[in-house]
Design a protein around this motif. Sequence first.
Motif, PDB file in Angstrom:
ATOM      1  N   ALA A   1       0.832  -1.201   0.000  1.00  7.05           N
ATOM      2  CA  ALA A   1       0.000   0.000   0.000  1.00  7.05           C
ATOM      3  C   ALA A   1       0.866   1.250   0.000  1.00  7.05           C
ATOM      4  O   ALA A   1       1.922   1.302   0.632  1.00  7.05           O
ATOM      5  CB  ALA A   1      -0.917  -0.008   1.219  1.00  7.05           C
TER       6      ALA A   1
ATOM      7  N   THR B   1       0.591   1.262  -9.204  1.00  9.72           N
ATOM      8  CA  THR B   1      -0.163   2.309  -8.517  1.00  9.72           C
ATOM      9  C   THR B   1      -0.188   3.556  -9.384  1.00  9.72           C
ATOM     10  O   THR B   1       0.847   3.997  -9.899  1.00  9.72           O
ATOM     11  CB  THR B   1       0.464   2.650  -7.155  1.00  9.72           C
ATOM     12  OG1 THR B   1       0.537   1.463  -6.357  1.00  9.72           O
ATOM     13  CG2 THR B   1      -0.350   3.694  -6.418  1.00  9.72           C
TER      14      THR B   1
ATOM     15  N   SER C   1      -3.802  -0.225  -7.982  1.00  8.99           N
ATOM     16  CA  SER C   1      -4.159   0.724  -6.930  1.00  8.99           C
ATOM     17  C   SER C   1      -4.340   2.096  -7.568  1.00  8.99           C
ATOM     18  O   SER C   1      -3.436   2.583  -8.260  1.00  8.99           O
ATOM     19  CB  SER C   1      -3.080   0.783  -5.855  1.00  8.99           C
ATOM     20  OG  SER C   1      -3.066  -0.407  -5.089  1.00  8.99           O
TER      21      SER C   1
ATOM     22  N   TRP D   1      -5.457   6.084  -7.004  1.00 12.65           N
ATOM     23  CA  TRP D   1      -5.753   7.261  -6.192  1.00 12.65           C
ATOM     24  C   TRP D   1      -6.128   8.386  -7.143  1.00 12.65           C
ATOM     25  O   TRP D   1      -5.477   8.585  -8.166  1.00 12.65           O
ATOM     26  CB  TRP D   1      -4.536   7.685  -5.383  1.00 12.65           C
ATOM     27  CG  TRP D   1      -4.101   6.731  -4.311  1.00 12.65           C
ATOM     28  CD1 TRP D   1      -3.404   5.573  -4.470  1.00 12.65           C
ATOM     29  CD2 TRP D   1      -4.319   6.875  -2.910  1.00 12.65           C
ATOM     30  NE1 TRP D   1      -3.161   4.979  -3.264  1.00 12.65           N
ATOM     31  CE2 TRP D   1      -3.714   5.756  -2.280  1.00 12.65           C
ATOM     32  CE3 TRP D   1      -4.966   7.835  -2.118  1.00 12.65           C
ATOM     33  CZ2 TRP D   1      -3.737   5.573  -0.904  1.00 12.65           C
ATOM     34  CZ3 TRP D   1      -4.989   7.662  -0.744  1.00 12.65           C
ATOM     35  CH2 TRP D   1      -4.378   6.543  -0.147  1.00 12.65           C
TER      36      TRP D   1
ATOM     37  N   LEU E   1      -8.749   7.438  -2.362  1.00 14.19           N
ATOM     38  CA  LEU E   1      -8.385   6.066  -2.725  1.00 14.19           C
ATOM     39  C   LEU E   1      -9.587   5.417  -3.398  1.00 14.19           C
ATOM     40  O   LEU E   1     -10.567   5.056  -2.738  1.00 14.19           O
ATOM     41  CB  LEU E   1      -7.956   5.266  -1.495  1.00 14.19           C
ATOM     42  CG  LEU E   1      -7.574   3.803  -1.724  1.00 14.19           C
ATOM     43  CD1 LEU E   1      -6.456   3.691  -2.766  1.00 14.19           C
ATOM     44  CD2 LEU E   1      -7.156   3.154  -0.406  1.00 14.19           C
TER      45      LEU E   1
ATOM     46  N   ASN F   1      -9.434   2.652  -5.726  1.00 10.69           N
ATOM     47  CA  ASN F   1      -9.306   1.192  -5.755  1.00 10.69           C
ATOM     48  C   ASN F   1      -8.018   0.794  -5.046  1.00 10.69           C
ATOM     49  O   ASN F   1      -6.937   1.269  -5.393  1.00 10.69           O
ATOM     50  CB  ASN F   1      -9.267   0.660  -7.188  1.00 10.69           C
ATOM     51  CG  ASN F   1      -9.300  -0.854  -7.230  1.00 10.69           C
ATOM     52  OD1 ASN F   1     -10.259  -1.478  -6.760  1.00 10.69           O
ATOM     53  ND2 ASN F   1      -8.260  -1.477  -7.745  1.00 10.69           N
ATOM     54  N   ASP F   2      -8.149  -0.059  -4.059  1.00  9.77           N
ATOM     55  CA  ASP F   2      -7.008  -0.509  -3.270  1.00  9.77           C
ATOM     56  C   ASP F   2      -6.617  -1.909  -3.733  1.00  9.77           C
ATOM     57  O   ASP F   2      -7.262  -2.893  -3.385  1.00  9.77           O
ATOM     58  CB  ASP F   2      -7.381  -0.526  -1.780  1.00  9.77           C
ATOM     59  CG  ASP F   2      -6.179  -0.801  -0.891  1.00  9.77           C
ATOM     60  OD1 ASP F   2      -5.082  -1.028  -1.438  1.00  9.77           O
ATOM     61  OD2 ASP F   2      -6.340  -0.786   0.342  1.00  9.77           O
ATOM     62  N   GLY F   3      -5.566  -1.986  -4.516  1.00 10.05           N
ATOM     63  CA  GLY F   3      -5.113  -3.277  -5.004  1.00 10.05           C
ATOM     64  C   GLY F   3      -3.931  -3.829  -4.254  1.00 10.05           C
ATOM     65  O   GLY F   3      -3.378  -4.872  -4.632  1.00 10.05           O
ATOM     66  N   ALA F   4      -3.542  -3.159  -3.167  1.00 11.01           N
ATOM     67  CA  ALA F   4      -2.341  -3.533  -2.434  1.00 11.01           C
ATOM     68  C   ALA F   4      -2.591  -4.735  -1.531  1.00 11.01           C
ATOM     69  O   ALA F   4      -3.710  -5.000  -1.091  1.00 11.01           O
ATOM     70  CB  ALA F   4      -1.845  -2.347  -1.597  1.00 11.01           C
TER      71      ALA F   4
END
Length: 258
Positions: free
Chosen positions: A127, A218, A239, A241, A251, A253-256
């Motif tokens: 992240a 990201t 991810s 931002w 944020l 989409n959080d792909g972490a």
Amino acid sequence: MVSAVSVFPDGSRAAVSRDLVPEAPVALEFNGLSYAVMMATPADLADFALGFALSEGLAGSAADLTDLALAEVEHGWIVRATLSGVGVEQLTERVRARVAESSCGLCGIENLEALTKPLPPVATHAALEPQAIFAALAGLETRQPLQQATGAAHAAAWADNAGAIGLVREDVGRHNALDKLIGALAKDGKPLAPGFVLSTARCSYEIVEKTVRAGGTTLVTVSLPTTMAVDRAQAAGLSLWSLARGDSALLVNDGATR
């Protein structure tokens, strides 16, 4: 440079001179075939050609594009290169539909069918700390000479996970700036990840696609994404931002992995 007149609310006027962002037609020719003509800022054109070939899926690596040559002609610029590897068959098949188009938008049945093809999944990544975004935004302000001179240029930057800006490319076109960044990094053998891409562009489908195909994990943009951009980011695990400002970022989409 253009001479103009500034007009103020009280009716007063003042003569001013303003620098303008350069814009010219740039023709990309691979293996002697005219593949595309884009309106672009005629700087870092070798980076642009390589980044375009990579993000279009014509080249698999920087080694697939050789013999790059630039020529300024009467009506613009021509970038010629030799393409080898996976993209040669694609080149001859697709050149019919790419006589001349902007790098923005979707064009023709081939691109519509391409929408159904999944993007490669992004690599596992940690992240991103929000402070890195704010640091990168602050650092970008002093790394955009064309924008500072004209107020009309987009930028794409690569920053490390601490937010330190490593490389910036500018162009009148938002997609072109990202292609230039991708090409410059590939030329130097530097990956997009770890680290992140920071774009001053509207976050459209194409910006997400180019980042993923180039190996980014990201993406940070200064404006909100489109629905298709979010869908593609989620499907690939990118991810994302957006609406990044000096004091906040969204944020999307959080792909972490955590």
